[in-house]
Design a protein around this motif. Structure first.
Motif, PDB file in Angstrom:
ATOM      1  N   MET A 219       0.989  -1.354  -0.104  1.00 57.92           N
ATOM      2  CA  MET A 219      -0.038  -0.135  -0.032  1.00 57.92           C
ATOM      3  C   MET A 219       0.895   1.222  -0.105  1.00 57.92           C
ATOM      4  O   MET A 219       0.603   2.218  -0.807  1.00 57.92           O
ATOM      5  CB  MET A 219      -0.898  -0.011   1.240  1.00 57.92           C
ATOM      6  N   VAL A 220       2.091   1.380   0.837  1.00 57.34           N
ATOM      7  CA  VAL A 220       2.823   2.549   0.931  1.00 57.34           C
ATOM      8  C   VAL A 220       3.289   2.765  -0.456  1.00 57.34           C
ATOM      9  O   VAL A 220       3.345   3.610  -1.016  1.00 57.34           O
ATOM     10  CB  VAL A 220       4.016   2.091   1.927  1.00 57.34           C
ATOM     11  N   CYS A 221       3.689   1.585  -1.129  1.00 60.14           N
ATOM     12  CA  CYS A 221       4.560   1.478  -2.670  1.00 60.14           C
ATOM     13  C   CYS A 221       3.491   1.985  -3.679  1.00 60.14           C
ATOM     14  O   CYS A 221       3.757   2.648  -4.563  1.00 60.14           O
ATOM     15  CB  CYS A 221       5.154   0.267  -3.057  1.00 60.14           C
ATOM     16  N   ALA A 222       2.156   1.451  -3.364  1.00 55.25           N
ATOM     17  CA  ALA A 222       1.117   2.011  -4.343  1.00 55.25           C
ATOM     18  C   ALA A 222       0.791   3.444  -4.334  1.00 55.25           C
ATOM     19  O   ALA A 222       0.654   4.153  -5.198  1.00 55.25           O
ATOM     20  CB  ALA A 222      -0.212   1.240  -3.925  1.00 55.25           C
ATOM     21  N   GLY A 223       0.637   4.082  -3.168  1.00 53.78           N
ATOM     22  CA  GLY A 223       0.674   5.717  -2.958  1.00 53.78           C
ATOM     23  C   GLY A 223       1.719   6.185  -3.492  1.00 53.78           C
ATOM     24  O   GLY A 223       1.718   7.389  -4.288  1.00 53.78           O
ATOM     25  N   ALA A 228       4.331   9.955  -6.928  1.00 51.90           N
ATOM     26  CA  ALA A 228       5.669  10.636  -7.104  1.00 51.90           C
ATOM     27  C   ALA A 228       5.619  11.195  -8.503  1.00 51.90           C
ATOM     28  O   ALA A 228       6.321  11.977  -8.693  1.00 51.90           O
ATOM     29  CB  ALA A 228       6.748   9.296  -6.826  1.00 51.90           C
ATOM     30  N   VAL A 229       4.783  10.624  -9.397  1.00 55.03           N
ATOM     31  CA  VAL A 229       4.637  11.084 -10.711  1.00 55.03           C
ATOM     32  C   VAL A 229       3.694  12.446 -10.728  1.00 55.03           C
ATOM     33  O   VAL A 229       3.837  13.251 -11.360  1.00 55.03           O
ATOM     34  CB  VAL A 229       4.595  10.283 -11.823  1.00 55.03           C
ATOM     35  N   GLY A 350       5.134  10.355   1.012  1.00 53.15           N
ATOM     36  CA  GLY A 350       6.367   9.768   0.938  1.00 53.15           C
ATOM     37  C   GLY A 350       7.306  10.021  -0.497  1.00 53.15           C
ATOM     38  O   GLY A 350       8.272  10.402  -0.882  1.00 53.15           O
ATOM     39  N   GLY A 351       6.370   9.569  -1.422  1.00 48.73           N
ATOM     40  CA  GLY A 351       6.755   9.509  -2.890  1.00 48.73           C
ATOM     41  C   GLY A 351       7.256  10.695  -3.466  1.00 48.73           C
ATOM     42  O   GLY A 351       8.399  10.896  -3.930  1.00 48.73           O
ATOM     43  N   THR A 372      14.847   8.140  -8.899  1.00 48.78           N
ATOM     44  CA  THR A 372      15.123   7.400  -7.720  1.00 48.78           C
ATOM     45  C   THR A 372      13.825   6.859  -7.331  1.00 48.78           C
ATOM     46  O   THR A 372      14.041   5.737  -6.499  1.00 48.78           O
ATOM     47  CB  THR A 372      15.732   8.348  -6.636  1.00 48.78           C
ATOM     48  N   ALA A 373      12.660   7.248  -7.357  1.00 51.54           N
ATOM     49  CA  ALA A 373      11.404   6.655  -6.916  1.00 51.54           C
ATOM     50  C   ALA A 373      10.910   5.453  -7.947  1.00 51.54           C
ATOM     51  O   ALA A 373       9.748   4.909  -7.352  1.00 51.54           O
ATOM     52  CB  ALA A 373      10.158   7.512  -7.243  1.00 51.54           C
ATOM     53  N   VAL A 374      11.746   4.945  -8.754  1.00 52.00           N
ATOM     54  CA  VAL A 374      11.719   3.679  -9.438  1.00 52.00           C
ATOM     55  C   VAL A 374      11.575   2.386  -8.163  1.00 52.00           C
ATOM     56  O   VAL A 374      10.937   1.338  -8.511  1.00 52.00           O
ATOM     57  CB  VAL A 374      12.422   3.337 -10.420  1.00 52.00           C
TER      58      VAL A 374
END
Length: 401
Positions: A219-223, A228-229, A350-351, A372-374
């Motif tokens: 979920m953190v990575c989904a958000g 981030a983009v 965070g992203g 970096t956010a990849v």
């Protein structure tokens, strides 16, 4: 699906439109606040941070009180607070010596409503009887995208026709939607997440499960993968193409939101033909490719196309993670959905923060910041694969060390 619960699901669709209104209308007025009220840019920036900060706090606190007051009362309250914040926005700035104080209080009120909606809408839809819950969940989340697009388009049209100085009328018009949906939620049937007599897992029970922590990271990575983009798309379009702010908003965030909505609507229609894991894996790989395209392609127009593909790729990540959680931990209850919403919102903050921090360190090099956010879509891909491994270990989410 039982026809009576169709009304509930439609009301939930509108609930995500309401959340899109409270998150995206005020940012359209930042320059107006700066010029009309003399609010400095530093304070205007604080409004976004404060909005999502309050929503994070509500995500956390809702674990304790939502089950006690019940989903119906909580949902009606969420809509009334969302409408109340928009209405107060037209009144409070003139009532305080410092207009920013009034604006901040109004933002606080609708942010509490938005935070409650984040926690309530997805589990309410998950509880409704339906043939394919993954499809319904994906379609549900597409309405946030359509709400975002609608807020920008209709507000821009209104300001063009009548002038941005009449923004208060537009705010009151947007407030009618949550007021009407609050009335709807006093009448629609509400299904329970758990069978009669069952109790949802407590927070400390969830914390003991490896599957929960994998889903939390997802979920953190989904958000983060999404925002981030999305948060930098307008700036990227302006810098890369040398276009105006208005054109940058249309070419950046609007394109991103439309393609993200199309991705969710596509799975909402055809999800019964495509296994969710396969769709999420393909989306994660496409997301990694789009990040690389944004960062490394030398032609700005191609990089902008990659921004759009990123919107397409992240569409299923948030609703897909919710659906996987509901299937893997059916007794997770309100606590699980509230904590997952908290994780998603942490990623949303965070992203973009990571992208901005890295870009600043490297001389405002936005391409490198986005590169970096990849790490976020890569971690999400790993999470999908690990969830499959945990299931194969014997059906026990805590079976694999």
């Amino acid at each position: 699906m039982k026809s009576s619960y169709g009304k509930t699901i439609r009301a939930c669709f509108v609930g995500y439109i309401v959340q899109a209104i409270v998150n995206n209308f005020v940012p359209l007025l930042f320059l107006t606040f700066q010029k009309h009220y003399g609010v400095p840019l530093s304070q205007i920036t604080l409004l976004v941070t404060f909005n999502f900060g309050v929503q994070l706090l509500v995500d956390l606190l809702s674990v304790k009180f939502v089950d006690k007051i019940g989903y119906r009362r909580a949902m009606v309250l969420a809509h009334l607070l969302s409408a109340g914040g928009l209405i107060l926005l037209t009144v409070l700035p003139e009532l305080f010596p410092a207009p920013f104080t009034g604006i901040l209080l109004a933002v606080t009120v609708y942010a509490v409503g938005g935070g409650l909606l984040e926690v309530l809408v997805s589990p309410m839809v998950e509880a409704c009887p339906s043939a394919n819950k993954e499809k319904t969940m994906s379609l549900l989340h597409s309405f946030y995208c359509w709400g975002h697009v609608g807020v920008v388009l209709f507000s821009t049209l209104f300001f063009t026709l009548f002038g941005v100085e009449h923004w208060k009328i537009m705010a009151l018009l947007w407030a009618l939607i949550p007021l009407g949906n609050a009335l709807a939620f006093t009448r629609v049937p509400i299904a329970s997440l758990l069978d009669e007599g069952e109790k949802g897992l407590r927070v400390r029970d969830l914390f003991r499960l490896k599957m929960f922590w994998v889903l939390m990271v997802m979920m953190v990575c989904a958000g983060a993968s999404e925002q981030a983009v999305a948060q930098w798309a307008s700036t990227f379009a302006e810098q890369g193409l040398g276009i105006s702010k208005t054109a940058g908003d249309l070419a950046g965030p609007m394109l991103f939101a439309i393609l993200m909505g199309l991705s969710r609507a596509f799975y909402g229609k055809y999800g019964h033909r495509i296994p969710l894991d396969r769709f999420m894996i393909a989306s994660s790989v496409l997301c990694v490719a789009s990040y690389l395209g944004i960062s490394l392609l030398p032609i700005p127009q191609f990089s902008l196309v990659a921004c759009g593909l990123c919107g397409l790729s992240v569409g299923c990540m948030w609703p897909g993670s919710f659906s996987k959680a509901a299937a893997a931990l059916p007794k997770g209850g309100t606590a699980m959905f509230a904590l997952l919403a908290l994780g998603g919102d942490l990623g949303c903050g965070g992203g973009p923060t990571l992208v901005g921090a890295v870009s600043s360190l490297l001389g405002d090099n936005l391409r490198t910041g986005i590169l970096t956010a990849v790490v976020f879509p890569i971690l999400l891909l790993g999470g999908v694969l690990l969830c499959g491994r945990l299931r194969q270990a014997g059906g026990d989410p805590d079976a694999v060390s």
